[in-house]
Design a protein around this motif. Structure first.
Motif, short mmCIF file in Angstrom:
data_model
loop_
_atom_site.label_atom_id
_atom_site.label_comp_id
_atom_site.label_asym_id
_atom_site.label_seq_id
_atom_site.Cartn_x
_atom_site.Cartn_y
_atom_site.Cartn_z
N THR A 62 0.84 -1.19 0.00
CA THR A 62 0.00 0.00 0.00
C THR A 62 0.88 1.24 0.00
OG1 THR A 62 -1.76 -1.14 1.21
CG2 THR A 62 -1.80 1.28 1.21
N HIS A 63 0.50 2.22 -0.82
CA HIS A 63 1.23 3.49 -0.88
C HIS A 63 0.23 4.64 -0.85
CE1 HIS A 63 5.15 1.70 -1.75
NE2 HIS A 63 4.53 0.89 -2.59
N ALA A 64 0.63 5.72 -0.22
CA ALA A 64 -0.19 6.93 -0.16
C ALA A 64 0.72 8.14 -0.21
CB ALA A 64 -1.05 6.95 1.10
N GLY A 65 0.22 9.22 -0.79
CA GLY A 65 1.02 10.44 -0.88
C GLY A 65 0.17 11.64 -1.17
N SER A 66 0.69 12.82 -0.81
CA SER A 66 0.01 14.07 -1.08
C SER A 66 1.05 15.18 -1.18
CB SER A 66 -1.00 14.39 0.03
OG SER A 66 -1.64 15.63 -0.21
N LYS A 67 0.93 16.05 -2.21
CA LYS A 67 1.90 17.12 -2.37
C LYS A 67 1.30 18.26 -3.20
CE LYS A 67 6.69 18.15 -3.55
NZ LYS A 67 7.99 17.64 -4.05
N ASP A 68 1.76 19.47 -2.89
CA ASP A 68 1.38 20.66 -3.66
C ASP A 68 2.45 20.97 -4.70
OD1 ASP A 68 -0.84 20.89 -2.11
OD2 ASP A 68 -0.05 22.45 -0.81
N PHE A 69 2.02 21.47 -5.85
CA PHE A 69 2.93 21.94 -6.90
C PHE A 69 2.45 23.31 -7.37
CE2 PHE A 69 2.79 17.32 -7.12
CZ PHE A 69 4.13 16.97 -7.17
N SER A 70 3.39 24.18 -7.70
CA SER A 70 3.03 25.49 -8.26
C SER A 70 4.01 25.82 -9.38
CB SER A 70 3.07 26.58 -7.19
OG SER A 70 4.36 26.71 -6.63
N SER A 71 3.56 26.66 -10.33
CA SER A 71 4.40 26.96 -11.48
C SER A 71 4.05 28.32 -12.06
CB SER A 71 4.26 25.88 -12.55
OG SER A 71 2.94 25.85 -13.06
N PHE A 72 5.08 28.99 -12.64
CA PHE A 72 4.92 30.20 -13.43
C PHE A 72 5.31 29.87 -14.86
CE2 PHE A 72 5.28 32.27 -9.29
CZ PHE A 72 4.32 33.28 -9.40
N SER A 73 4.51 30.32 -15.81
CA SER A 73 4.78 30.05 -17.23
C SER A 73 4.68 31.35 -18.02
CB SER A 73 3.79 29.01 -17.78
OG SER A 73 3.88 27.79 -17.07
N PRO A 74 5.79 32.05 -18.24
CA PRO A 74 5.78 33.27 -19.05
C PRO A 74 6.07 32.96 -20.52
CG PRO A 74 7.88 33.06 -17.94
CD PRO A 74 7.06 31.86 -17.53
N SER A 75 5.63 33.85 -21.41
CA SER A 75 5.90 33.71 -22.84
C SER A 75 6.03 35.08 -23.47
CB SER A 75 4.80 32.89 -23.53
OG SER A 75 3.57 33.58 -23.47
N LEU A 76 6.79 35.14 -24.56
CA LEU A 76 6.99 36.38 -25.30
C LEU A 76 6.96 36.06 -26.79
CD1 LEU A 76 7.74 39.44 -25.17
CD2 LEU A 76 10.15 38.72 -25.29
N THR A 77 6.09 36.76 -27.54
CA THR A 77 5.93 36.51 -28.97
C THR A 77 6.07 37.82 -29.74
OG1 THR A 77 4.38 34.69 -28.52
CG2 THR A 77 4.42 35.58 -30.76
N TRP A 78 6.90 37.77 -30.76
CA TRP A 78 7.09 38.94 -31.64
C TRP A 78 6.67 38.56 -33.05
CZ3 TRP A 78 12.29 40.28 -34.25
CH2 TRP A 78 12.16 41.46 -35.01
N GLU A 79 5.74 39.34 -33.62
CA GLU A 79 5.29 39.14 -35.00
C GLU A 79 5.69 40.36 -35.83
OE1 GLU A 79 1.22 37.86 -35.51
OE2 GLU A 79 1.13 37.23 -33.41
N ARG A 80 6.25 40.08 -37.01
CA ARG A 80 6.66 41.17 -37.91
C ARG A 80 6.12 40.90 -39.31
NH1 ARG A 80 10.27 45.35 -38.10
NH2 ARG A 80 11.16 45.87 -40.13
N ALA A 81 5.41 41.87 -39.85
CA ALA A 81 4.90 41.77 -41.22
C ALA A 81 6.03 42.08 -42.19
CB ALA A 81 3.74 42.73 -41.41
N LEU A 82 6.57 41.04 -42.81
CA LEU A 82 7.67 41.22 -43.76
C LEU A 82 7.16 41.74 -45.09
CD1 LEU A 82 9.54 37.90 -42.93
CD2 LEU A 82 10.02 40.18 -42.04
N SER A 83 5.89 41.46 -45.40
CA SER A 83 5.22 41.98 -46.60
C SER A 83 3.73 41.80 -46.38
CB SER A 83 5.69 41.26 -47.85
OG SER A 83 5.20 39.92 -47.87
N ASP A 84 2.93 42.14 -47.38
CA ASP A 84 1.49 41.96 -47.26
C ASP A 84 1.12 40.48 -47.22
OD1 ASP A 84 1.17 44.68 -47.31
OD2 ASP A 84 0.74 44.77 -49.47
#
Length: 344
Positions: free
Chosen positions: A86-108
């Motif tokens: 028999t096994h038992a367990g309990s735990k908390d997890f937390s996380s930060f997930s940042p992102s950065l996106t750059w879009e450039r119109a090279l032409s129409d």
């Protein structure tokens, strides 16, 4: 800008009964194992993004997500050849997930996209191992880089090309125990995956669309201190390429049909020895089709999956080599069906 909140609460209760032959002489030449477990997971998250037009050609998007998890496991395993565990367990997890996106119109007709993100995946528990040190697995962290081009010269066709590089720490994957029936989630110290994705479509008419998607992935265990024999190997469960085609039709009278294929490339399934190179699934292709009608929120369709009745596996259990060959999970045969749905 966008702001959001997410919440989920789940409970998975399972009961698995496994009967198999063993390498021992009679009367210990077979065993029946029964595993019962309950896994609880509660998750809430706050997320947001902000998009800013820097000028007429450049656009910047910043995103951030915070997650909090509470995970629990209650598990019991019985066996004819060993005492119950028999096994038992309990735990908390937390996380930060940042992102950065750059879009450039090279032409129409052409847009360039560059993206970098940091994603954290929570740890948790495995329900199918008797080894106490393997019950809990750690969080996974990924730094992902993408460069892409989006080309749309007309409404009739378009093409997207994306190159990516993922640098992953504590990579989570399923791992069989060599010479045992145990199965658990392992953490590889470092994994790198790089590849290319090409997606395109062509519309010869307003009703007809042809689509194609090709993905190429080079994945590798860069560092695996606990199982050094896997260092430098292709990552288990990750195919080296995928390919799909689709031809779809939909007219003004709401009649539609679609025919498509899915190709899954060579996939490996290592055990801890790193020598079982024969435990791999070769490339296979599946053919699917669907046609029907949609009116007033109702959809009625007939569908078929694996039309050619291809025989294939979706996974292997490489640790049971003493049986002569690694057993596996057999893929679905040809399936024909009728679907009725209602949207409101």
């Amino acid at each position: 800008w966008t702001l959001g909140f997410f919440y989920s609460d789940s409970e998975v209760a399972g009961k698995a009964t496994r009967w198999f032959l063993t390498p021992f002489p009679a009367p210990f030449d077979q065993d029946t194992q029964e595993t019962t477990y309950t896994m609880d997971s509660e998750n809430y998250a706050f997320f947001g993004s902000l998009t800013k037009d820097l000028n007429e050609r450049d656009k910047l998007t910043v995103g951030l997500r915070y997650d909090k998890f509470q995970k629990d496991l209650q598990r019991t395993k019985t066996s004819q050849l060993a005492a119950a565990s028999t096994h038992a367990g309990s735990k908390d997890f937390s996380s930060f997930s940042p992102s950065l996106t750059w879009e450039r119109a090279l032409s129409d007709q052409l847009v360039g996209v560059a993206r970098v993100s940091h994603v954290e995946k929570p740890g948790g528990y495995s329900a199918f191992t008797d080894t106490a040190s393997q019950i809990q697995f750690a969080e996974e962290e990924t730094v992902a880089y993408e460069l892409g081009l989006q080309f749309k010269p007309s409404e009739n066709w378009g093409l997207n090309v994306t190159a990516y590089l993922n640098d992953i720490e504590n990579y989570q994957f399923e791992m069989p125990v060599t010479g045992s029936t145990d199965y658990y989630v392992a953490n590889a110290d470092e994994v790198k995956a790089k590849g290319l994705e090409i997606e395109g479509y062509y519309k010869p008419s307003a009703d007809l669309t042809f689509s194609a998607l090709y993905g190429l992935c080079d994945s590798e265990y860069k560092q695996f201190n606990a199982l050094a024999a896997l260092t430098g190997k292709q990552v288990s469960f990750v195919p080296d390429h995928t390919l799909s085609f689709s031809l779809s039709y939909e007219n003004d009278e709401d009649f539609f049909w679609q025919v498509g294929s899915r190709t899954i490339g060579d996939t490996t399934y290592w055990d801890g020895s790193g020598t079982n190179s024969e435990d791999a699934i070769d490339t296979y292709t599946l053919l699917d089709a669907r046609f029907g009608v949609e009116r007033n929120g109702w959809e009625i369709s007939v569908f078929a999956t694996n039309l050619t009745d291809e025989e294939y596996y979706t996974s292997l259990v490489s640790s049971m080599s003493y049986l002569g060959a690694a057993p596996g999970v057999v893929g679905s045969p040809r399936v024909l069906g009728l679907s009725v749905s209602r949207e409101f």
